[in-house]
Design a protein around this motif. Structure first.
Motif: not given
Length: 574
Positions: A512-517, A493-502, A387-391, A447-453
């Motif tokens: 500002n913050l953006s996410l490239h999926i 930092t990004g990462g991979r979950s299932g078939s997706l990468h952020v 998951v991508l964790r933001l605080r 926590d941003v879960d790419l596979t369920r968000a």
């Protein structure tokens, strides 16, 4: 002599040394197939402005024309003189202190020719000053006056079709010394068939002079501002029908003209002028002010409107004095009362039964500001994904954070779909002695879960812009998140979950913050290498197999030997 495509009109009064750069920007234009002339009117200057104009006219015959006249007392006279002498199909008004970008006229004429525009705005650039910018986000071939921000660019530094000005009899009011440009442009906007905007070229450079001699706002005659507001209202009524366009014009005039004039200068007028100004305001408010316009005003504007309409002279002065002291930092800040999901500023006479000013005049719900900060963006591995964790933290300014229901809002760019990610409270330590205890409840972890968000489904690929929605006590604010960051914030930092990468990143400009999926690349098959434990287990099993296999082999050999010697052996299977 053939008609030029455009006449650049310059009214000049004591404009040295800025005039030289102004004239250079005109003669150095790259007009392409278009032709131009510069018509400058020296309005009785005493500093060498006239001589500089004559020098350019001598060096550029046929391009620069100069008219000398006695001082008229304001910019309207020279502009009208030049309009009467202009020969261009278009006219552009250029102040002698400012200058043009090298391709400004060609770009604006291109826009006008393409759309048959009566008015074209070219992008402003401030030199040592701020300039209107919200209307220049993108080129606009045809402006919608009901929704456009061009109402907040009312200076005359624009391209106008000359036949349009002549047919409508549009000229500058020479008896007006302040706000004459707003009157002229408002009338032009309301009568134009097409208005266009060039936003992709730096066209007009607005220069703040060292002596501030070109800053109209330095004029202190407040009563003339009220008179101009009266004329603006009359022009709006004469040149528009009731509806969205009129409302947009009225909103600009009420907010940026009439009600704004109830500033710190107002109490300095003598009582007779104060009451006269309130009478002018009441007249316009009674004629044009509607509940729809009132809802778009700030609390100080609504208070000024209510006090003017109901003759609350002393109450208005006390409100103005309070705001002046608050904004300067010399006086106490207003408190915020939250009641029924609405927020109210406790300006003077709030819920005072004697004054009888309604709560709606103090309502600041739609003007609440959000305070937030991004503290960490990190990838956390969980099982085979992550998951991508933001605080960070988020709160509504001046409103204690109680029972927060903050959410991250991810919005797919150029699409509009949203994914809402709930956050977990993460209480903040009291970082400073004056930090309110309730502010500690504004901290969060998400926590941003790419596979369920997206409502339990994976996020589609693309750019997802991150917003923070802060809710507390029935109030809600939302804005882009990430521009304000902790000083020690590590690289995202990004990462991979299932078939997706952020891949998290910060946008240019506001950061500002953006996410490239994206779709994660498939792992290429490689040689299988057992772990240390697997090698140890396999080795033991192999040894055991050899021992068992050896015994069986020895037994078979012995039985075959005995059978060959006629001894006992295993009988063959039937």
């Amino acid at each position: 002599m053939s008609e030029p495509t455009v006449t650049v009109v310059i009214g000049a009064y004591n404009a040295m040394p800025y005039l030289t750069r102004c004239l250079e920007s005109v003669v150095e234009q790259s007009p392409g197939a278009y032709t131009l002339e510069c018509l400058a009117v020296d309005d009785g200057s005493t500093d060498g402005t006239g001589k500089e104009l004559d020098r350019f006219a001598a060096e550029h015959p046929g391009l620069v024309r100069v008219v000398h006249q006695q001082n008229s007392g304001g910019p309207s006279g020279p502009r009208n003189v030049a309009l009467g002498l202009a020969r261009g199909r278009y006219v552009f008004f250029l102040d002698a202190d400012d200058h043009l970008g090298p391709h400004a006229l060609r770009r604006m004429i291109d826009m006008a020719e393409r759309n048959r525009s009566d008015v074209v705005l070219g992008k402003y650039v401030g030199v040592n000053c701020t300039v209107p910018a919200s209307m220049f986000e993108a080129d606009q071939e045809v402006v919608d006056l009901a929704a456009s921000r061009v109402w907040y660019a009312l200076t005359p530094h624009k391209l106008f079709r000359r036949s349009f000005l002549d047919e409508r009899g549009l000229r500058f009011d020479e008896d007006v010394r302040i706000g004459e440009d707003r009157l002229f442009v408002t009338k032009a906007y309301l009568q134009a068939s097409v208005i266009s905007v060039v936003a992709t070229e730096d066209c007009y450079y607005k220069v703040k002079r060292d002596d501030q001699g070109n800053i109209t706002s330095s004029y202190s005659d407040l009563m003339k501002r009220f008179e101009v507001a009266r004329r603006l209202m009359a022009a709006i009524a004469a040149h528009s029908e009731p509806g969205p366009v009129r409302d947009a014009a009225l909103l600009r005039t009420f907010r940026g003209g009439l009600l704004d004039s109830f500033s710190w200068r107002f109490p300095l007028l003598d009582e007779g002028d104060r009451r006269k100004a309130m009478g002018i305001a009441k007249e316009q408010l009674d004629a044009f002010y509607t509940p729809e316009l009132d809802a778009q005003m700030t609390a100080p504007h609504r208070l000024a409107a209510h006090c003017s309409r109901h003759g609350l002279h002393q109450e208005l002065i006390e409100v103005i004095d309070f705001l002046k002291e608050e904004r300067s930092g010399r006086g106490p800040a207003h408190e915020v009362v939250v009641d029924g999901g609405r927020a109210y500023a406790t300006y003077p006479y709030f819920r005072d039964e004697t004054a009888g000013i309604p709560d709606s005049c103090y309502d600041i719900t739609d003007d609440l500001r959000q305070d937030d900060r991004l503290d960490a963006v990190e990838w956390r591995r969980i099982r085979r994904g992550g998951v991508l964790r933001l605080r960070g933290y988020g709160r509504i300014e001046n409103v204690p954070t109680r029972q927060p229901a903050t959410e991250l809002v991810l919005r797919l760019r150029n699409d509009g779909r949203e994914a809402r990610v709930p956050v977990r409270p993460a209480p903040l330590p009291a970082a400073t002695p004056d930090q309110a205890f309730d502010d500690a409840l504004a901290g969060f972890t998400a926590d941003v879960d790419l596979t369920r968000a997206l409502d339990g489904a994976p996020l589609p690929t693309g750019i997802w812009d991150v917003y923070l929605n802060v809710r507390t006590q029935g109030l809600s604010t939302q804005r882009r998140f990430g521009a304000r960051k902790a000083d020690d914030l590590a690289a995202a930092t990004g990462g991979r979950s299932g078939s997706l990468h952020v891949k998290p990143y910060y946008t240019q400009g506001y950061a500002n913050l953006s996410l490239h999926i994206t779709v994660a690349p498939k792992k290429e098959p490689g040689k299988w290498r057992p772990t240390r434990l697997e090698r140890r287990v396999r080795g033991r099993l192999s040894g055991l197999g050899r021992r068992i296999g050896g015994r069986r082999l020895r037994g078979i050999v012995r039985r075959r030997r005995l059978s060959a010697l006629g001894g006992p052996g295993r009988s063959p299977r039937p």
